[in-house]
Design a protein around this motif. Structure first.
Motif, PDB file in Angstrom:
ATOM      1  N   ARG A 225      43.675  36.617  41.608  1.00 13.60           N
ATOM      2  CA  ARG A 225      42.830  37.483  42.423  1.00 13.60           C
ATOM      3  C   ARG A 225      41.450  36.829  42.492  1.00 13.60           C
ATOM      4  NH1 ARG A 225      43.849  43.569  39.917  1.00 13.60           N
ATOM      5  NH2 ARG A 225      45.908  43.932  40.857  1.00 13.60           N
ATOM      6  N   LEU A 226      40.999  36.516  43.675  1.00 16.61           N
ATOM      7  CA  LEU A 226      39.670  35.936  43.849  1.00 16.61           C
ATOM      8  C   LEU A 226      38.783  36.979  44.511  1.00 16.61           C
ATOM      9  CD1 LEU A 226      40.585  32.308  44.995  1.00 16.61           C
ATOM     10  CD2 LEU A 226      40.143  33.177  42.683  1.00 16.61           C
ATOM     11  N   PHE A 227      37.673  37.281  43.858  1.00 16.03           N
ATOM     12  CA  PHE A 227      36.847  38.410  44.273  1.00 16.03           C
ATOM     13  C   PHE A 227      35.880  38.037  45.395  1.00 16.03           C
ATOM     14  CE2 PHE A 227      38.520  39.751  40.268  1.00 16.03           C
ATOM     15  CZ  PHE A 227      38.574  41.132  40.327  1.00 16.03           C
ATOM     16  N   LYS A 228      35.788  38.949  46.362  1.00 11.05           N
ATOM     17  CA  LYS A 228      34.949  38.751  47.541  1.00 11.05           C
ATOM     18  C   LYS A 228      33.606  39.465  47.373  1.00 11.05           C
ATOM     19  CE  LYS A 228      37.321  39.177  51.476  1.00 11.05           C
ATOM     20  NZ  LYS A 228      37.560  37.867  52.100  1.00 11.05           N
ATOM     21  N   ALA A 233      32.245  43.790  40.941  1.00 11.22           N
ATOM     22  CA  ALA A 233      31.998  42.746  39.945  1.00 11.22           C
ATOM     23  C   ALA A 233      31.124  41.639  40.502  1.00 11.22           C
ATOM     24  CB  ALA A 233      33.326  42.176  39.457  1.00 11.22           C
ATOM     25  N   VAL A 234      31.370  41.263  41.743  1.00 12.31           N
ATOM     26  CA  VAL A 234      30.565  40.213  42.383  1.00 12.31           C
ATOM     27  C   VAL A 234      29.123  40.671  42.551  1.00 12.31           C
ATOM     28  CG1 VAL A 234      30.191  38.979  44.563  1.00 12.31           C
ATOM     29  CG2 VAL A 234      32.475  39.045  43.537  1.00 12.31           C
ATOM     30  N   ASN A 244      28.035  34.144  44.496  1.00 15.43           N
ATOM     31  CA  ASN A 244      29.460  33.994  44.777  1.00 15.43           C
ATOM     32  C   ASN A 244      29.668  33.027  45.945  1.00 15.43           C
ATOM     33  OD1 ASN A 244      32.260  34.530  44.690  1.00 15.43           O
ATOM     34  ND2 ASN A 244      32.063  36.098  46.275  1.00 15.43           N
ATOM     35  N   VAL A 245      30.516  32.012  45.746  1.00 14.38           N
ATOM     36  CA  VAL A 245      30.774  31.048  46.814  1.00 14.38           C
ATOM     37  C   VAL A 245      32.166  31.222  47.410  1.00 14.38           C
ATOM     38  CG1 VAL A 245      29.156  29.330  45.917  1.00 14.38           C
ATOM     39  CG2 VAL A 245      31.557  29.263  45.188  1.00 14.38           C
ATOM     40  N   TYR A 246      32.962  32.135  46.826  1.00 13.93           N
ATOM     41  CA  TYR A 246      34.304  32.333  47.384  1.00 13.93           C
ATOM     42  C   TYR A 246      34.211  33.103  48.693  1.00 13.93           C
ATOM     43  CZ  TYR A 246      38.980  33.944  48.284  1.00 13.93           C
ATOM     44  OH  TYR A 246      40.164  34.210  48.910  1.00 13.93           O
ATOM     45  N   TYR A 254      39.765  46.478  48.406  1.00 13.57           N
ATOM     46  CA  TYR A 254      39.677  46.419  46.954  1.00 13.57           C
ATOM     47  C   TYR A 254      38.772  45.291  46.471  1.00 13.57           C
ATOM     48  CZ  TYR A 254      43.433  49.841  46.808  1.00 13.57           C
ATOM     49  OH  TYR A 254      44.171  50.985  46.961  1.00 13.57           O
ATOM     50  N   GLY A 255      38.369  44.415  47.384  1.00  9.91           N
ATOM     51  CA  GLY A 255      37.377  43.404  47.034  1.00  9.91           C
ATOM     52  C   GLY A 255      37.937  42.099  46.518  1.00  9.91           C
ATOM     53  N   PHE A 256      39.223  41.849  46.714  1.00  6.47           N
ATOM     54  CA  PHE A 256      39.776  40.568  46.258  1.00  6.47           C
ATOM     55  C   PHE A 256      40.978  40.162  47.105  1.00  6.47           C
ATOM     56  CE2 PHE A 256      41.732  43.877  43.556  1.00  6.47           C
ATOM     57  CZ  PHE A 256      43.075  43.672  43.827  1.00  6.47           C
TER      58      PHE A 256
END
Length: 334
Positions: A225-228, A233-234, A244-246, A254-256
């Motif tokens: 899960r990579l968070f946006k 959390a980000v 955050n660079v993702y 849900y943010g990921f």
């Protein structure tokens, strides 16, 4: 004789005038009293907003049932213990805040399928829940007590999870008439951000770019899960000076995104933060020796940072404080 009669008539008129004035004064006073009483009655009501609109309460609720962990956090942060709560056992497994939940709090079933009968037996003054879980039973909950439903995962264009968390926290504080306490909690959270940011700077951490992942296996295949940017959390990590660079196309409530290790090639110059369970660590199991993982710059240079397996990324202001500290500890103590 005429003078005497005139004097009597004049005196009588003056008495009538005085009585009239006194009656008018009493009427004005009565109206003032009624106005005052009405104003006091109106000011005693509490109007709060949830995802469905406004709800009015005649008095501060004392018996509170919460069906989502974040709202349990909120009332605890305000110095209030709920009388009932959903899924207490797993709450203790994930949520690491103080103050602790009282042992007297009654478990009312799971978050997804709470026990209606158990809730009713507690005779609550208010029920607080997440609307996305309980749309189908809202009528049943409303029959028990006024029910406030919030959405911790705002839709596209409706703000991020962190903004929603603060807004809902303030509404619950208004409901419980704990607005000063809420302001203090949020002020202390901002102070934690400032302190943590300074500690990271003092530690000489120059690269503020990060990618945050929660990783696990599914059918023995590694999933990340990579968070946006809209994830709570980000937002917390950015509040302590990180970036955050993702990025990916499309909105995720849900943010990921759930994706594979190959995606990380686009962000390998960043610091990589990850959350895994010890018994399901995909990085030391499935990905060990895999060039797609081992050859990433942040792996080769040791810029990977493990967070505790029970790190909670979806909570309230107290969990935000804990998470900020966990990120700092991982970053500066490696």
């Amino acid at each position: 004789m005429k003078k005497l009669l005139l004097l009597i008539i004049t005196s009588f008129v003056l008495v009538l005038a005085a009585c009239g004035t006194e009656d008018e004064g009493q009427s004005d006073n009565n109206n003032a009293d009624n106005t005052s009483t009405t104003t006091e009655t109106e000011s005693a009501s509490i109007v709060v907003q949830d995802m469905y609109g406004e709800t009015e309460f005649d008095e501060v609720p004392e018996r509170v049932v919460v069906l989502e962990w974040v709202y349990a956090e909120d009332v605890l942060a305000l110095g209030v213990q709920p009388v009932g709560m959903a899924d207490i056992e797993n709450y203790h497994n994930w949520v690491n805040i103080e103050p602790e939940l009282s042992e007297d709090v009654v478990d009312v079933g799971t978050r997804q399928q709470p026990n209606i009968e158990a809730i009713a037996e507690l005779n609550p003054d208010v029920i607080i829940t997440a609307g996305f879980r309980h749309e189908e039973i809202m009528d049943s909950l409303e029959e028990i007590a006024p029910t406030l439903a919030y959405n911790p995962y705002p839709g596209e264009g409706e703000g991020n999870q962190y903004e929603e968390m603060k807004t809902t926290f303030k509404e619950i504080a208004k409901l419980l008439q704990k607005e000063d306490e809420a302001a203090q909690v949020l002020s202390e959270l901002d102070e934690v951000y400032e302190t943590v940011n300074q500690e990271i700077t003092d530690a000489g951490i120059e690269n503020s770019d990060f990618v945050l992942s929660q990783a696990y296996s599914s059918d023995n295949n590694p999933v990340l899960r990579l968070f946006k940017d809209n994830a709570m959390a980000v937002q917390i990590m950015e509040n302590i000076g990180l970036e955050n660079v993702y990025e990916s196309e499309g909105f995720q409530a849900y943010g990921f995104d759930s994706t594979s290790v190959e995606v990380l090639q686009n962000f390998q110059d960043a610091n990589f933060f990850y959350i895994v369970q010890e018994e399901d660590n995909i990085f030391t199991n499935q990905l060990a020796g895999n060039p797609a993982w081992e050859n990433l710059t942040f792996v080769e240079e040791g810029n990977t940072y493990g967070l505790p397996g029970d790190t909670w990324t979806f909570g309230g202001p107290l969990s935000a404080k804990v998470f900020a500290e966990q990120v700092k500890e991982a970053l500066i103590q490696q």
